[in-house]
Design a protein around this motif. Structure first.
Motif, short mmCIF file in Angstrom:
data_model
loop_
_atom_site.label_atom_id
_atom_site.label_comp_id
_atom_site.label_asym_id
_atom_site.label_seq_id
_atom_site.Cartn_x
_atom_site.Cartn_y
_atom_site.Cartn_z
N SER A 108 0.91 -1.15 -0.05
CA SER A 108 0.08 -0.01 -0.01
C SER A 108 0.90 1.13 -0.03
CB SER A 108 -0.79 -0.14 1.20
OG SER A 108 -1.83 -0.90 1.33
N ASN A 130 -2.85 -4.84 -1.95
CA ASN A 130 -2.86 -3.60 -1.24
C ASN A 130 -4.25 -3.62 -0.11
OD1 ASN A 130 -2.10 -1.85 -4.10
ND2 ASN A 130 -0.69 -2.77 -2.79
N ILE A 135 -7.16 3.03 -0.98
CA ILE A 135 -6.57 2.63 -2.21
C ILE A 135 -7.33 2.81 -3.30
CG2 ILE A 135 -5.41 0.62 -3.41
CD1 ILE A 135 -3.72 1.50 -1.43
N PHE A 179 0.60 0.55 5.18
CA PHE A 179 -0.26 -0.53 5.41
C PHE A 179 -0.31 -0.68 7.11
CE2 PHE A 179 0.88 -4.92 6.65
CZ PHE A 179 -0.46 -5.33 6.68
#
Ligand code: 1QQ
Length: 375
Positions: A108, A130, A135, A179
């Motif tokens: 991510s 991700n 996102i 993330f």
């Protein structure tokens, strides 16, 4: 063959690379060709993710070529899990290689810089791993077929509290990665929503090797459950050091813990780790069985979640290319956005209006050094 030659002549005469929607050719005229860029974490401490991902993509591509409806050329670039390298890989793929779409990048953290750039260039991009919030909202050209932490972590925590007497939790997360931070945000919220007492919140950084200060503090506060947001390299060492100091409570981990690298590194210390994932290799489903068999034959290991998501990711991209009927960035983007009920090894997939996949996770626990359904 003569038919092939004839097809090529007709396609050329029709002007295959025009961007006009009216000039779409169909699969009946031969496979639709497209160039797909791939940005993957192939070297460095998280290379296990990228290896599984590129294996999944290559297997899917081999099958797709055999099926003959699309002819995808994969251009694979290594980003080493770094933002700058992911961005320069994306620029090369978009500007020099002229790819029609991109799959990746792995993290991510990387997608947060690459996604907006691809969107600006009008290049459809799909993350297959991700899981941070936000996102697909990076742009109209940004998609993912991985389920977000906002779905996975609540499912895991819910199962854990059904099974164990959980009142007090400790949270441990990496504070220098998009993330791992996103996972923390969800953990904090879930603890609040479920009225769990958070005895302490501890942080660490990528590449850290000693977690004893954080773990000692956690141990002294005696939590019933530890919520950890980490990539596998840090996560596995955390488990190992926790168990070595006698911290034996169950852990709930975010998506970073869904790699069998955790078990490889932590061994017995990984037992008691709870995760949620859309992938389950033992599912009684023909597609899943074939995938597991073919992947294992090709690479000598069972596919993990990352391989499965990438495998389905390329199939989704192929379906979009096929529906677009032409290697055109805008057409492929629109075809991705309107994909509905595509059946893959993860289940039946559709994108919502943001470009996020809609799917139910399965909660697993590591027992006897393997992931099993937690029920
Ligand atoms: C992210 C993740 C990682 C675990 C991918 C490897 O979920 O960065 O979003």
């Amino acid at each position: 063959s003569v038919l092939m030659m004839f097809t090529l002549v007709v396609l050329t005469a029709c002007g295959t690379d025009t961007k006009d929607a009216g000039d779409k050719e169909t699969g009946a005229d031969g496979p639709v060709k497209a160039k797909i860029g791939v940005i993957s974490y192939l070297t460095g401490p998280g290379a296990g993710y990228g290896e599984a991902i590129t294996n999944g993509l290559k297997l899917a591509n081999k099958e797709l070529k055999e099926a003959g409806e699309v002819d995808l050329e994969l251009k694979i670039e290594d980003s080493a899990g770094k933002q700058e390298e992911a961005l320069s890989a994306a620029q090369k793929l978009m500007n020099s290689d002229n790819v029609d779409a991109i799959i990746g990048p792995t993290l991510s953290t990387e997608m947060f810089v690459v996604g907006p750039e691809a969107d600006l260039n009008g290049v459809p991009i799909m993350g297959t791993s991700n899981t941070a919030e936000g996102i697909p909202q990076l742009g109209d050209y940004v998609f993912r077929n991985s389920i977000p932490e906002t779905l996975a972590i609540p499912a895991s925590v819910q199962k854990a509290i059904e099974k164990y007497d959980v009142k007090k939790v400790a949270i441990l997360y990496g504070n220098d990665d998009v993330f791992t931070k996103a996972g923390y945000d969800v953990m904090k919220k879930v603890a609040e929503d479920l009225n769990l007492e958070v005895v302490t919140t501890e942080t660490f950084q990528l590449g850290q090797s000693d977690y004893k200060a954080q773990l000692t503090k956690i141990k002294n506060l005696n939590p019933d459950l530890i919520l950890a947001s980490a990539l596998y390299n840090e996560g596995a060492v955390i488990l190992d050091q926790a168990r070595k100091m006698g911290l034996d409570v169950p852990f709930v981990g975010g998506n970073g813990f869904n790699s069998p690298e955790v078990i490889k590194i932590a061994g017995d210390a990984s037992n008691g780790l709870i995760v949620a994932t859309p992938w389950f290799a033992q599912k009684d489903d023909e597609k899943v069985k074939n995938f597991v068999k073919n992947y294992t034959e090709a690479y000598g290991v069972e596919p993990d979640q990352f391989a499965a998501q990438a495998y389905d990711g390329l199939y989704l991209m192929a379906e979009a290319v096929k529906n677009a009927g032409v290697a055109d960035r805008d057409e492929i983007r629109d075809a991705l956005a309107t994909l509905k009920d595509f059946k893959g090894v993860l289940g039946t997939m559709s994108f919502d209006e943001d470009g996020d996949i809609v799917m139910e996770p399965t909660v697993l626990i590591i027992e006897g050094n393997e992931y099993v359904v937690f029920e």
